[in-house]
Design an enzyme around this catalytic site. Sequence first.
Site, mmCIF file in Angstrom:
data_model
loop_
_atom_site.group_PDB
_atom_site.id
_atom_site.type_symbol
_atom_site.label_atom_id
_atom_site.label_comp_id
_atom_site.label_asym_id
_atom_site.label_seq_id
_atom_site.Cartn_x
_atom_site.Cartn_y
_atom_site.Cartn_z
ATOM 1 N N TRP A 39 0.871 -1.192 0.000
ATOM 2 C CA TRP A 39 0.000 0.000 0.000
ATOM 3 C C TRP A 39 0.903 1.237 0.000
ATOM 4 C CZ3 TRP A 39 -1.957 2.716 4.842
ATOM 5 C CH2 TRP A 39 -2.865 3.734 4.492
ATOM 6 N N ASP B 114 -1.340 -5.375 8.979
ATOM 7 C CA ASP B 114 -2.232 -4.319 8.504
ATOM 8 C C ASP B 114 -3.472 -5.030 7.956
ATOM 9 O OD1 ASP B 114 -1.910 -1.473 6.210
ATOM 10 O OD2 ASP B 114 -3.567 -2.258 7.401
ATOM 11 N N LYS C 59 -13.531 -0.362 4.431
ATOM 12 C CA LYS C 59 -14.076 -1.149 3.332
ATOM 13 C C LYS C 59 -15.149 -2.106 3.792
ATOM 14 C CE LYS C 59 -9.993 0.528 2.370
ATOM 15 N NZ LYS C 59 -9.046 0.522 1.450
#
Length: 408
Positions: free
Chosen positions: A136, A217, A253
């Site tokens: 990311w 993460d 999300k």
Amino acid sequence: SFNADVVPQAPEDPLFGLMAAFRRDEDPKKVDLGIGAYRDDNAKPWVLPVVKKADEILRSDPNLNHEYLPIAGLADFTTASQKLILGADSPAIKEKRVASLQTISGTGAVHLGALFLAKFYRTNSQRTAYFSDPTWVNHFQIFKNVHLDYLTYPYFSAKTRGLDFEGMVNTIRNAAEGSIIVLHACAHNPTGVDPTQEQWKEICKVMQEKKHFPFFDCAYQGFASGDLAKDAWAVRYFIDQGFELCIAQSYAKNFGLYGERAGCFHFVTSAASDAETTVTRIASQLAILQRSEISNPPAYGARIASTVLNNKELFAEWEADLRTMSGRIIEMRKALRSKLEELGTPGTWNHITDQIGMFSYTGLSEAQVLKIRSDSHVYMTKNGRISMAGLNTHNVDYFAHAVDKVVR
Ligand SMILES: Cc1[nH+]cc(COP(=O)(O)O)c(/C=N/[C@@H](CC(=O)O)C(=O)O)c1O
């Protein structure tokens, strides 16, 4: 007075710059495959039905006010968040080995963890963080901002378009003892490639041998497989193996709470008799860092998530909504792969259905990405990542033809 010309122009954020470019494009055929945000079959943002219900419940509460939350956030939210990622029957929770704070979504959790490690982790010895290559984009600047040095471990094999397992394990094995290894819990961003459970066990063993520090993460729990426990398997396995570790948990999300910034940070200490006092000390230091940066976190998103997580019926409805989202993405993976194969588009396309979660790493070069944008008004990041949720039954054929055009 401040000498303003000491401030250089920063490069535009790749992702938010792409979003702005898409918004400016007036072509009705334009396709947004950029930002990792879910869209329904009409390319519209989707407010989860269960989130609407929770919102109505909150609004009907006459005692609802806008007071400060505690520095560590809404306790019902952080407690429920522990159970969600660690499992309701987690020994770490039973033994009170987890310090948890509500954060500004996943980004805030990654940052708070990095800041804490920068201040307290092996300060008198060499310490390096390792990110997957690719990862990311924001990981690098978050760790740079807290002055933690970082390197990368190989992750994606361009040849197989799958995991470069050997490369990953060798680099982790050769890393200096006690390195911080940042791992994507599931639905790897941007590749959509996850280690198998067997591979996770191997990675875990090497990290134990080298006394590395895992930092998970977790931004897509429930989004990858549609199954919350399955998507948390790696985190729970590492904890079962006795690791001390950090977890950044995002609800952007899987709850569709992107702009409400709902997230959680967890520090799990390893089993020891004095674990509870250790956790109390760690939580107290995390609170000081949090207080100096945001004082206390935003209430609305955490209240929505907490209302759902703490109610059996709503939780079950949320799981159904997760299956709707992950299911639609899987349908789009199948549709895109079969269209490309039908067109005979040069190359192999099984990776589109082999990969999992929100993204697919198409393998398109930067030049092809720019060409597909100018030719067909298709927006994706320069590394060839596409957010699968940007595809739907109305544009998947159009996109396949656009890919075919730039690949031939
Ligand atoms: C792996 C990962 N971790 C954390 C985040 C942070 O999400 P937050 O909204 O702070 O909870 C994101 C967001 N990724 C998508 C959006 C972004 O770049 O911020 C993306 O990659 O498109 C991740 O993909």
